[in-house]
Design a protein around this motif. Structure first.
Motif, PDB file in Angstrom:
ATOM      1  N   LYS A 183      33.136  38.833  31.878  1.00  0.00           N
ATOM      2  CA  LYS A 183      33.081  37.824  32.931  1.00  0.00           C
ATOM      3  C   LYS A 183      34.346  37.936  33.768  1.00  0.00           C
ATOM      4  O   LYS A 183      35.401  38.358  33.290  1.00  0.00           O
ATOM      5  CB  LYS A 183      32.956  36.431  32.321  1.00  0.00           C
ATOM      6  CG  LYS A 183      31.628  36.217  31.632  1.00  0.00           C
ATOM      7  CD  LYS A 183      31.518  34.831  31.071  1.00  0.00           C
ATOM      8  CE  LYS A 183      30.148  34.687  30.418  1.00  0.00           C
ATOM      9  NZ  LYS A 183      30.006  33.451  29.684  1.00  0.00           N
ATOM     10  N   GLU A 184      34.241  37.537  35.016  1.00  0.00           N
ATOM     11  CA  GLU A 184      35.349  37.645  35.959  1.00  0.00           C
ATOM     12  C   GLU A 184      36.600  36.905  35.477  1.00  0.00           C
ATOM     13  O   GLU A 184      37.724  37.332  35.736  1.00  0.00           O
ATOM     14  CB  GLU A 184      34.887  37.075  37.307  1.00  0.00           C
ATOM     15  CG  GLU A 184      35.836  37.237  38.431  1.00  0.00           C
ATOM     16  CD  GLU A 184      35.294  36.669  39.740  1.00  0.00           C
ATOM     17  OE1 GLU A 184      35.941  36.914  40.754  1.00  0.00           O
ATOM     18  OE2 GLU A 184      34.247  35.990  39.734  1.00  0.00           O
ATOM     19  N   ILE A 185      36.435  35.827  34.735  1.00  0.00           N
ATOM     20  CA  ILE A 185      37.569  35.011  34.308  1.00  0.00           C
ATOM     21  C   ILE A 185      38.225  35.529  33.022  1.00  0.00           C
ATOM     22  O   ILE A 185      39.305  35.089  32.652  1.00  0.00           O
ATOM     23  CB  ILE A 185      37.159  33.530  34.145  1.00  0.00           C
ATOM     24  CG1 ILE A 185      38.410  32.651  34.084  1.00  0.00           C
ATOM     25  CG2 ILE A 185      36.229  33.349  32.949  1.00  0.00           C
ATOM     26  CD1 ILE A 185      38.163  31.188  34.257  1.00  0.00           C
ATOM     27  N   PHE A 186      37.608  36.506  32.368  1.00  0.00           N
ATOM     28  CA  PHE A 186      38.146  37.021  31.109  1.00  0.00           C
ATOM     29  C   PHE A 186      39.562  37.552  31.324  1.00  0.00           C
ATOM     30  O   PHE A 186      39.806  38.411  32.157  1.00  0.00           O
ATOM     31  CB  PHE A 186      37.242  38.147  30.575  1.00  0.00           C
ATOM     32  CG  PHE A 186      37.599  38.614  29.187  1.00  0.00           C
ATOM     33  CD1 PHE A 186      36.956  38.092  28.079  1.00  0.00           C
ATOM     34  CD2 PHE A 186      38.581  39.572  28.980  1.00  0.00           C
ATOM     35  CE1 PHE A 186      37.275  38.512  26.795  1.00  0.00           C
ATOM     36  CE2 PHE A 186      38.909  40.006  27.705  1.00  0.00           C
ATOM     37  CZ  PHE A 186      38.255  39.469  26.609  1.00  0.00           C
ATOM     38  N   GLY A 187      40.524  37.020  30.572  1.00  0.00           N
ATOM     39  CA  GLY A 187      41.907  37.479  30.660  1.00  0.00           C
ATOM     40  C   GLY A 187      42.644  37.034  31.905  1.00  0.00           C
ATOM     41  O   GLY A 187      43.666  37.610  32.263  1.00  0.00           O
ATOM     42  N   VAL A 188      42.150  35.982  32.544  1.00  0.00           N
ATOM     43  CA  VAL A 188      42.777  35.460  33.765  1.00  0.00           C
ATOM     44  C   VAL A 188      43.066  33.974  33.545  1.00  0.00           C
ATOM     45  O   VAL A 188      42.170  33.222  33.138  1.00  0.00           O
ATOM     46  CB  VAL A 188      41.861  35.643  34.993  1.00  0.00           C
ATOM     47  CG1 VAL A 188      42.503  35.079  36.250  1.00  0.00           C
ATOM     48  CG2 VAL A 188      41.489  37.110  35.182  1.00  0.00           C
ATOM     49  N   ALA A 189      44.283  33.555  33.818  1.00  0.00           N
ATOM     50  CA  ALA A 189      44.627  32.141  33.706  1.00  0.00           C
ATOM     51  C   ALA A 189      43.777  31.339  34.695  1.00  0.00           C
ATOM     52  O   ALA A 189      43.472  31.818  35.790  1.00  0.00           O
ATOM     53  CB  ALA A 189      46.111  31.934  33.994  1.00  0.00           C
TER      54      ALA A 189
END
Length: 173
Positions: A157-163
């Motif tokens: 998913k686009e949010i994986f590993g992103v604050a």
């Protein structure tokens, strides 16, 4: 306690769990040169054990000390076990709001000569949960780099590993 921080912890664990259901046992336990020989499994164990330390401290009314992790070999080497533990962790996180909000953080620190210099600080469960969440995002970002390099077919998913703050900024929020 701040329910959003608990929700974020559960969401981050779900992201990791989703990844583990997509990769093979070999991908989970592979020693990756980009990680200085560590594996996705080792990063998974590291993430999970920080949350476990916090939950165990809260439920047992003890100081939280992230250095006193179990370092469970099955958690880093058996993908199906890691999935099971992550699911249990998500359940445990749902009830953390029922416990007292204040906690003591114990840090096992060392001076330049590697002499132990422990110290204790007042904290809150919400603050420590936020710390665990930020720590998780950091390790998910590392995992993402490894996945993109070694296993580019794994879809995240686009949010994986992103604050979340970075994600919101990127979305113009």
């Amino acid at each position: 306690m701040n329910h959003q921080v608990t929700h974020s912890a559960i969401e981050l664990c779900a992201q990791l769990n989703d990844l583990l259901t997509q990769i093979s046992d070999d991908q989970f336990s592979a020693s990756l040169p980009l990680f200085s020989g560590a594996s996705i499994g080792q990063h998974t164990r590291h993430i999970v054990e920080f949350y476990q330390c916090l939950l165990q401290s809260v439920t047992n009314n003890k100081n939280v000390c992230y250095e006193d992790r179990e370092r469970s070999m099955p958690l880093e080497s058996e993908r199906s076990y890691a999935i099971q533990v992550l699911e249990e962790l998500q359940q445990g996180l749902t009830i953390v709001d029922e416990y007292p909000s204040f906690i003591k953080l114990e840090v096992k620190d060392f001076d330049d000569d590697l002499n132990n210099k422990d110290w204790v600080s007042d904290s809150t469960v919400a603050r420590e949960m936020h710390y665990c969440n930020e720590h998780t995002v950091h390790h998910l970002a590392i995992i993402k780099v490894g996945l993109n390099h070694y296993f580019p077919d794994v879809k995240l998913k686009e949010i994986f590993g992103v604050a979340k703050s970075t994600y919101a900024y990127r979305k113009g929020k």
